[in-house]
Design a protein around this motif. Structure first.
Motif, short mmCIF file in Angstrom:
data_model
loop_
_atom_site.label_atom_id
_atom_site.label_comp_id
_atom_site.label_asym_id
_atom_site.label_seq_id
_atom_site.Cartn_x
_atom_site.Cartn_y
_atom_site.Cartn_z
N MET B 1 -12.65 -42.06 -11.85
CA MET B 1 -12.94 -42.20 -13.28
C MET B 1 -13.79 -41.03 -13.75
N THR B 2 -13.27 -40.30 -14.69
CA THR B 2 -14.04 -39.19 -15.26
C THR B 2 -15.17 -39.74 -16.11
N PRO B 3 -16.29 -39.06 -16.16
CA PRO B 3 -17.45 -39.61 -16.85
C PRO B 3 -17.22 -39.85 -18.34
N THR B 4 -16.31 -39.10 -18.96
CA THR B 4 -16.14 -39.25 -20.41
C THR B 4 -15.01 -40.21 -20.79
N ALA B 5 -14.40 -40.89 -19.81
CA ALA B 5 -13.28 -41.77 -20.13
C ALA B 5 -13.77 -43.06 -20.78
N THR B 6 -13.19 -43.44 -21.91
CA THR B 6 -13.56 -44.70 -22.55
C THR B 6 -12.58 -45.81 -22.18
N ILE B 7 -11.34 -45.44 -21.88
CA ILE B 7 -10.39 -46.44 -21.42
C ILE B 7 -9.87 -46.00 -20.05
N VAL B 8 -10.00 -46.87 -19.07
CA VAL B 8 -9.44 -46.59 -17.75
C VAL B 8 -8.61 -47.79 -17.33
N ARG B 31 -13.16 -39.89 -24.25
CA ARG B 31 -13.92 -40.14 -25.47
C ARG B 31 -13.48 -39.15 -26.55
N GLY B 32 -13.21 -39.66 -27.76
CA GLY B 32 -12.83 -38.81 -28.87
C GLY B 32 -11.38 -38.35 -28.82
N GLU B 33 -10.62 -38.92 -27.94
CA GLU B 33 -9.22 -38.52 -27.81
C GLU B 33 -8.34 -39.40 -28.69
N PRO B 156 -17.17 -48.88 -33.56
CA PRO B 156 -16.71 -49.19 -32.20
C PRO B 156 -16.45 -47.92 -31.39
N ALA B 157 -16.48 -48.06 -30.06
CA ALA B 157 -16.22 -46.92 -29.20
C ALA B 157 -14.72 -46.60 -29.20
N VAL B 158 -13.90 -47.67 -29.30
CA VAL B 158 -12.46 -47.50 -29.24
C VAL B 158 -11.82 -48.21 -30.43
N ARG B 186 -15.64 -37.45 -34.54
CA ARG B 186 -16.98 -38.04 -34.47
C ARG B 186 -17.21 -38.76 -33.15
N GLY B 187 -16.18 -38.78 -32.29
CA GLY B 187 -16.37 -39.34 -30.95
C GLY B 187 -15.72 -40.70 -30.74
N THR B 188 -15.01 -41.22 -31.76
CA THR B 188 -14.33 -42.50 -31.59
C THR B 188 -13.01 -42.27 -30.84
N THR B 189 -12.77 -43.09 -29.85
CA THR B 189 -11.52 -42.98 -29.10
C THR B 189 -10.44 -43.76 -29.84
N ILE B 190 -9.27 -43.14 -30.00
CA ILE B 190 -8.20 -43.77 -30.76
C ILE B 190 -7.00 -44.02 -29.87
N LEU B 191 -6.52 -45.25 -29.87
CA LEU B 191 -5.26 -45.54 -29.18
C LEU B 191 -4.29 -46.05 -30.24
#
Lengths: 361, 244
Positions: B1-8, B31-33, B156-158, B186-191
């Motif tokens: 797990m990479t440190p910046t991953a918000t969803i694994v 994060r932020g992807e 939210p983070a995601v 701004r750092g929100t992860t979008i799926l």
């Protein structure tokens, strides 16, 4: 707690902004009670009758006058023969005909006078009511056909003048509470599903129980307002007596409203759309409730299978309670069994809905 | 797990009886992807999203969202995600302001914070004049933009976006994507799931689900070059046609 408040606030806004819901919520109970109170009555006034007087003396005229003076009957046909009576029945001009035999006065003297009463039994309830009226009047005026012996003196307890409104007001309160509580909550919850809002609510940190409570509590408050209105109207406008304690009545109403609301939630877990919820509420709830709750049709004269089914109708128990409190003035010391059944049913419905709600997640 | 991953997601699997809706998919979203989640209807997208948002328990495998395990910490997962569905999700009989406050409210935002965010959001969307109008009276494009902003009101983070642009005109679609890009910056992860394949080009990376498995998982250009095609349409056809 913030979340809960936000939810309740939203729910009140939905209700107060929806004219149709408001109309159902507050208009229908009033309309129903007035309709039932005034229109549906088992008392008969001014029934059209004919009198075939074949003795035409003082005694027979006196009897005719007494009967017409009772207020239940109106003389509507001048008849001279059985054929004319028959014709008046056929044309629907009269509901009952009274035949006074030629030797009426003489037989009356000997205490064995008889009268013939003919009724139009296409409406059997009305016919038997009319006959009983004539019986009562005849008995009072001493023209009783029966020889003296056993004399029955009926006394109607708890509803002395047999006012049908005393029967219908408790029934209407029951139906209205059930309809408003169960139907409107089930529709309100399925609306969230139908419009896709439920997904968002389920994804949010709100707990299922909070969602259910948030939906139910506004309707609980409004239903209690409704109950007060209907009871007040019944009490003031129709003179339904209130023999028992208001507190007991309030607690019983609260119990029944909660029961109906949880039933509404159960329906909403089954129904996917508002239409289905509406149909389920009407067909599966309203009809059995009206027919099998002792509201209009006496359960004791139904066939055994229907009597069995009537045991699972919550309204049946509530009607016993509300009549007990309002008409007989008894409290929970007598009605605890019915109250316990209602409470049990409520717990069952809540159990089912919480379970079903979870499964949907 | 990479440190910046918000969803694994790690071999995430969901079976319904004998049917496997999602079959051991593994992926990471940073994060932020902006991560495009593509696939035909019934390929398993919705089931996967439901598992990641804590609505459905995985049969096997794990998924971490915002640092929380969806199987054991569904509550925290729910607090750290926002969700917007293809079906319109604001209340038509509440005003713009009431809707924002309601959604902020159910996430437990304090009144002062909520008020400030609501006003900020209304200003950003240029809805000052419409703030007290019922949402039902707004044009569809504006409703969708408002729904997106509302999904972000609790920061939210995601954010899961389930076909957010279906039925929206091209200009609004464009503006919508600008909002998405700004949120990601701004750092929100979008799926995001979508039916418009041109939109896949806007994503940083995409995955294509076919019959419950991940048939492709890379940047849009890398996916295209691996398959030797030039457009997203071709990617989609090539991948989905191989399935029986």
């Amino acid at each position: 707690m913030n979340a809960f408040r936000a939810f309740i606030l939203k729910e009140f806004r939905h209700i107060l902004r929806d004219k149709r819901t408001l109309l159902v919520l507050f208009g229908m109970p009033i309309a129903q009670i007035i309709l039932f109170g005034y229109a549906i009555t088992t008392e008969i006034q001014n029934a059209n009758i004919a009198v075939l007087d074949r003795s035409r003396d003082v005694r027979s005229l006196e009897l005719t006058r007494t009967i017409l003076a009772s207020g239940y009957f109106t003389l509507n046909a001048d008849v001279r023969s059985y054929d004319q009576i028959e014709e008046a029945f056929r044309k629907g001009r009269i509901k009952m005909a009274l035949v006074i035999p030629p030797d009426f006065a003489a037989k009356l003297q000997r205490g064995e006078a008889d009268l013939q009463v003919l009724t139009d039994a296409t409406d059997p309830n009305m016919a038997s009511t009319l006959v009983s009226y004539v019986n009562a009047i005849a008995a009072r005026s001493g023209a009783q056909g029966k020889p003296p012996g056993i004399r029955i003196e009926p006394q109607m307890h708890y509803n002395h003048n047999q006012a049908s409104v005393n029967m219908f007001v408790p029934g209407v309160i029951t139906i209205v509470m059930l309809l408003v509580s169960a139907m409107l909550t089930s529709i309100a919850i399925t609306r969230e599903k139908e419009l896709g809002n439920m997904e968002i609510l389920l994804v949010s940190p709100l707990k299922p129980l909070v969602i259910i409570l948030g939906k139910v509590i506004p309707y609980l408050l409004l239903s209690m307002v409704n109950v007060s209105t209907v009871i007040t109207v019944g009490h003031l406008l129709f003179g339904v007596p209130m023999e028992g304690s208001w507190l007991v009545l309030a607690v019983a109403c609260l119990l029944f409203v909660v029961c109906a609301l949880s039933l509404g939630v159960v329906i909403s877990t089954i129904a996917r759309t508002q239409q289905v919820a509406l149909m389920l509420s009407l067909m599966a709830l309203m009809m059995p409730t009206i027919l099998l709750s002792n509201f209009i049709f006496p359960i004791s004269s139904m066939p055994f299978p229907l009597q069995l089914i009537s045991n699972i109708i919550p309204a049946k128990y509530f009607i016993v309670i509300i009549k007990g409190v309002m008409l007989k003035g008894v409290g929970f010391e007598v009605l605890w069994k019915e109250a316990a059944v209602l409470a049990g049913m409520t717990l069952l419905f809540i159990g089912i809905s919480v379970r079903k709600f979870r499964i949907r997640l | 797990m990479t440190p910046t991953a918000t969803i694994v997601a790690d071999r995430l699997t969901r079976r319904f009886g004998s049917f496997t809706a999602v079959n051991a998919i593994s992926f990471e979203v940073r994060r932020g992807e902006i991560f495009g989640f593509l696939g035909a209807n019934g390929a398993g997208k919705t089931t996967a999203i439901k598992m990641m948002s804590g609505l459905l328990m995985p049969t096997e495998g794990t998924a971490m969202v915002g640092g929380f395990d969806v199987s054991t910490e569904a509550e925290q997962v729910k607090r750290s995600i926002g969700y917007m569905s293809q079906r319109f999700s604001l209340y038509a009989d509440l005003t713009v302001r009431e809707n924002i406050r309601f959604y902020g409210g159910i996430y437990g935002l304090k009144k002062a914070v909520l008020n400030e965010r609501a006003e900020h959001l209304i200003r950003d969307l240029g809805l000052d004049a419409e703030a007290d109008r019922l949402v039902g009276e707004l044009p569809l494009g504006m409703k969708q933009k408002l729904a997106f902003s509302t999904a972000l009101v609790h920061d939210p983070a995601v954010v899961f976006l389930d076909e957010p642009t279906s039925g929206v005109d091209p200009i609004t679609r464009r503006q919508f994507w600008e909002m998405i890009t700004a949120a990601a910056d701004r750092g929100t992860t979008i799926l995001i799931t979508t039916h418009y394949l041109d939109e896949a080009e806007y994503c940083h990376r995409i995955s294509v689900m076919v019959d419950g498995t991940m048939a492709a998982y890379d940047t849009p250009s890398a996916v295209k070059s691996t398959l030797g095609v030039h457009t997203m349409d071709e990617v989609f056809l090539k991948l989905t046609r191989t399935s029986p």
